[in-house]
Design a protein around this motif. Structure first.
Motif, PDB file in Angstrom:
ATOM      1  N   SER A  97       0.829  -1.209   0.000  1.00  0.00           N
ATOM      2  CA  SER A  97       0.000   0.000   0.000  1.00  0.00           C
ATOM      3  C   SER A  97       0.860   1.254   0.000  1.00  0.00           C
ATOM      4  CB  SER A  97      -0.937   0.005   1.213  1.00  0.00           C
ATOM      5  OG  SER A  97      -0.195  -0.061   2.419  1.00  0.00           O
ATOM      6  N   ASP A  98       2.033   1.183   0.651  1.00  0.00           N
ATOM      7  CA  ASP A  98       2.954   2.323   0.655  1.00  0.00           C
ATOM      8  C   ASP A  98       3.523   2.560  -0.738  1.00  0.00           C
ATOM      9  OD1 ASP A  98       2.606   2.596   3.411  1.00  0.00           O
ATOM     10  OD2 ASP A  98       4.277   1.238   3.856  1.00  0.00           O
ATOM     11  N   ARG A  99       3.851   1.468  -1.440  1.00  0.00           N
ATOM     12  CA  ARG A  99       4.370   1.618  -2.800  1.00  0.00           C
ATOM     13  C   ARG A  99       3.288   2.130  -3.741  1.00  0.00           C
ATOM     14  NH1 ARG A  99       7.729  -2.570  -0.964  1.00  0.00           N
ATOM     15  NH2 ARG A  99       6.276  -4.264  -1.372  1.00  0.00           N
ATOM     16  N   ALA A 100       2.060   1.692  -3.490  1.00  0.00           N
ATOM     17  CA  ALA A 100       0.940   2.196  -4.289  1.00  0.00           C
ATOM     18  C   ALA A 100       0.779   3.704  -4.093  1.00  0.00           C
ATOM     19  CB  ALA A 100      -0.352   1.471  -3.918  1.00  0.00           C
ATOM     20  N   ASP A 101       0.916   4.153  -2.853  1.00  0.00           N
ATOM     21  CA  ASP A 101       0.836   5.588  -2.569  1.00  0.00           C
ATOM     22  C   ASP A 101       1.956   6.339  -3.281  1.00  0.00           C
ATOM     23  OD1 ASP A 101      -1.372   5.284  -0.969  1.00  0.00           O
ATOM     24  OD2 ASP A 101      -0.246   5.213   0.911  1.00  0.00           O
ATOM     25  N   PHE A 102       3.145   5.737  -3.315  1.00  0.00           N
ATOM     26  CA  PHE A 102       4.279   6.364  -3.993  1.00  0.00           C
ATOM     27  C   PHE A 102       3.974   6.561  -5.476  1.00  0.00           C
ATOM     28  CE2 PHE A 102       8.053   5.785  -6.668  1.00  0.00           C
ATOM     29  CZ  PHE A 102       8.835   6.855  -6.245  1.00  0.00           C
ATOM     30  N   VAL A 103       3.479   5.496  -6.125  1.00  0.00           N
ATOM     31  CA  VAL A 103       3.161   5.584  -7.555  1.00  0.00           C
ATOM     32  C   VAL A 103       2.085   6.642  -7.795  1.00  0.00           C
ATOM     33  CG1 VAL A 103       2.187   4.339  -9.535  1.00  0.00           C
ATOM     34  CG2 VAL A 103       3.842   3.209  -8.028  1.00  0.00           C
ATOM     35  N   ARG A 104       1.087   6.648  -6.936  1.00  0.00           N
ATOM     36  CA  ARG A 104      -0.006   7.626  -7.072  1.00  0.00           C
ATOM     37  C   ARG A 104       0.528   9.057  -6.955  1.00  0.00           C
ATOM     38  NH1 ARG A 104      -2.727   5.395  -3.492  1.00  0.00           N
ATOM     39  NH2 ARG A 104      -3.653   3.824  -4.831  1.00  0.00           N
ATOM     40  N   ARG A 105       1.433   9.265  -5.994  1.00  0.00           N
ATOM     41  CA  ARG A 105       2.007  10.606  -5.821  1.00  0.00           C
ATOM     42  C   ARG A 105       2.874  11.000  -7.006  1.00  0.00           C
ATOM     43  NH1 ARG A 105       2.790   8.805  -0.428  1.00  0.00           N
ATOM     44  NH2 ARG A 105       4.973   8.342  -0.911  1.00  0.00           N
ATOM     45  N   GLU A 106       3.574  10.027  -7.588  1.00  0.00           N
ATOM     46  CA  GLU A 106       4.398  10.324  -8.757  1.00  0.00           C
ATOM     47  C   GLU A 106       3.524  10.809  -9.920  1.00  0.00           C
ATOM     48  OE1 GLU A 106       8.028   9.949  -9.291  1.00  0.00           O
ATOM     49  OE2 GLU A 106       7.695  10.254  -7.148  1.00  0.00           O
ATOM     50  N   PHE A 107       2.404  10.162 -10.111  1.00  0.00           N
ATOM     51  CA  PHE A 107       1.487  10.608 -11.166  1.00  0.00           C
ATOM     52  C   PHE A 107       0.909  11.982 -10.828  1.00  0.00           C
ATOM     53  CE2 PHE A 107       1.067   6.058 -12.536  1.00  0.00           C
ATOM     54  CZ  PHE A 107       1.355   6.264 -13.877  1.00  0.00           C
ATOM     55  N   GLN A 108       0.507  12.164  -9.579  1.00  0.00           N
ATOM     56  CA  GLN A 108      -0.084  13.440  -9.174  1.00  0.00           C
ATOM     57  C   GLN A 108       0.893  14.592  -9.350  1.00  0.00           C
ATOM     58  OE1 GLN A 108      -1.335  12.603  -5.155  1.00  0.00           O
ATOM     59  NE2 GLN A 108      -3.283  11.694  -5.786  1.00  0.00           N
ATOM     60  N   ALA A 109       2.193  14.326  -9.147  1.00  0.00           N
ATOM     61  CA  ALA A 109       3.204  15.368  -9.293  1.00  0.00           C
ATOM     62  C   ALA A 109       3.289  15.870 -10.735  1.00  0.00           C
ATOM     63  CB  ALA A 109       4.568  14.849  -8.847  1.00  0.00           C
TER      64      ALA A 109
END
Length: 321
Positions: free
Chosen positions: A128-140
């Motif tokens: 779930s932490d890695r999923a959050d990382f990927v999501r934040r990368e897209f959001q950036a």
């Protein structure tokens, strides 16, 4: 104006390097010349050397001083760092990379109280932490993606943050920001870690022969042992986490676990055949495997084969709940 004090809190080399690069670029944009960056390891630099680096220059030129591995600092260098926090000379930006633990654990609190800008550089621990990382990368990049896209990214690209960040950038650039499941499949289907998850799925469903056959294929084709071990660990930990929630709707569990509902549903199906004792034993196996594939075992291949076989054998023939 960039803050003079920064704390890079965590142990991930990629995140630390990126934070330093972004900070240096930001300072460079504020001036007219490239900003020199000096790096020292806290466990190796002397107090005298550090004091000299942190002394003011005649013209107050911009400089970035990066103190790496601050958790390993000796008593004197640690004292120099903490004594300089409230009087950093003009032009100097002090960046301290600290894991948050070690013998200078207290330094983290001192840095925070001194007003350090904190950047999270911790390696994601859970899926779930890695999923959050990927999501934040897209959001950036200004792009919003679905949970299924994030899941596919993790399954196809893997767990390495550097590779995930690069994949996000490539997908956004090549698709004009329209990142779909089909786009992820087109770019990354067939990557090595997919085979790792296939092996893990077979192991946790008790298909020992199928798991070992797939493992032999993966090792023959040079799939990194760490990737295969991570995939098995994530499958075991996923089942343990789903079992811990009891009978819960996949949609509700998805929010709780930070996973797509489809992934939760699959884990719930696998979890029905496991009980507390067996999944606990499997967790011990994958924890040992993690160390084995990172150099603690003389034969990583044997460790992998043994772990896959053991996990498959631990799955009860009938779930006892």
């Amino acid at each position: 104006m960039t803050a003079p004090l920064h704390l890079l809190l965590g142990d991930n080399d990629f995140l630390i390097e990126r934070a330093v690069s972004q900070l240096t670029a930001e300072i460079g944009r504020e001036g007219s010349e490239p900003v020199p960056v000096t790096r020292v390891r806290a466990g190796e630099v002397t107090a005298a050397e550090l004091s000299e680096l942190l002394s003011p220059s005649l013209f107050g030129d911009a400089r970035v001083i990066v103190v790496e591995a601050a958790a390993e600092a000796g008593k004197e260098p640690a004292a120099v760092i903490t004594s300089a926090l409230h009087d950093i000379p003009d032009g100097i930006t002090l960046v301290v990379a600290h894991t948050g633990g070690g013998r200078t654990k207290a330094m983290v609190g001192v840095l925070q109280k001194a007003g350090a800008q904190v950047v999270d550089c911790a390696t994601p621990r859970w899926p779930s932490d890695r999923a959050d990382f990927v999501r934040r990368e897209f959001q950036a990049t200004g792009v919003r993606v679905s949970r299924d896209v994030v899941e596919l990214m993790l399954a196809n690209v893997g767990s390495d943050l550097r590779e995930l960040a690069a994949a996000v950038s490539q997908l956004v650039a090549d698709t004009g920001g329209k990142v779909t499941e089909a786009a992820v499949q087109t770019y990354y289907s067939g990557r090595a870690e997919v085979k790792g998850f296939e092996i893990a799925d077979k192991a946790v469903t008790g298909d020992r022969s199928g798991a070992l056959e797939a493992l032999a294929w993966a090792m023959h084709h040079g799939v990194p042992r760490v990737i295969l071990a991570d995939a098995l660990a994530e499958a075991v930990h996923g089942i343990a986490r789903v079992r811990g929630l009891g009978s819960i709707n996949p949609q509700a569990a998805a929010s709780e676990l930070g996973m797509p509902p489809s992934r939760v549903k699959k884990l719930q199906s696998q979890a029905t055949a496991w009980d507390t004792e067996s999944i606990g034993a499997a967790a011990v196996v994958v924890a040992k495997l993690n160390g084995d594939v990172k150099g603690q075992a003389a034969d990583a291949d044997y460790s992998l084969e043994h772990a896959v076989s053991t996990v498959a054998g631990l799955r009860p023939r009938r779930g006892r709940g």
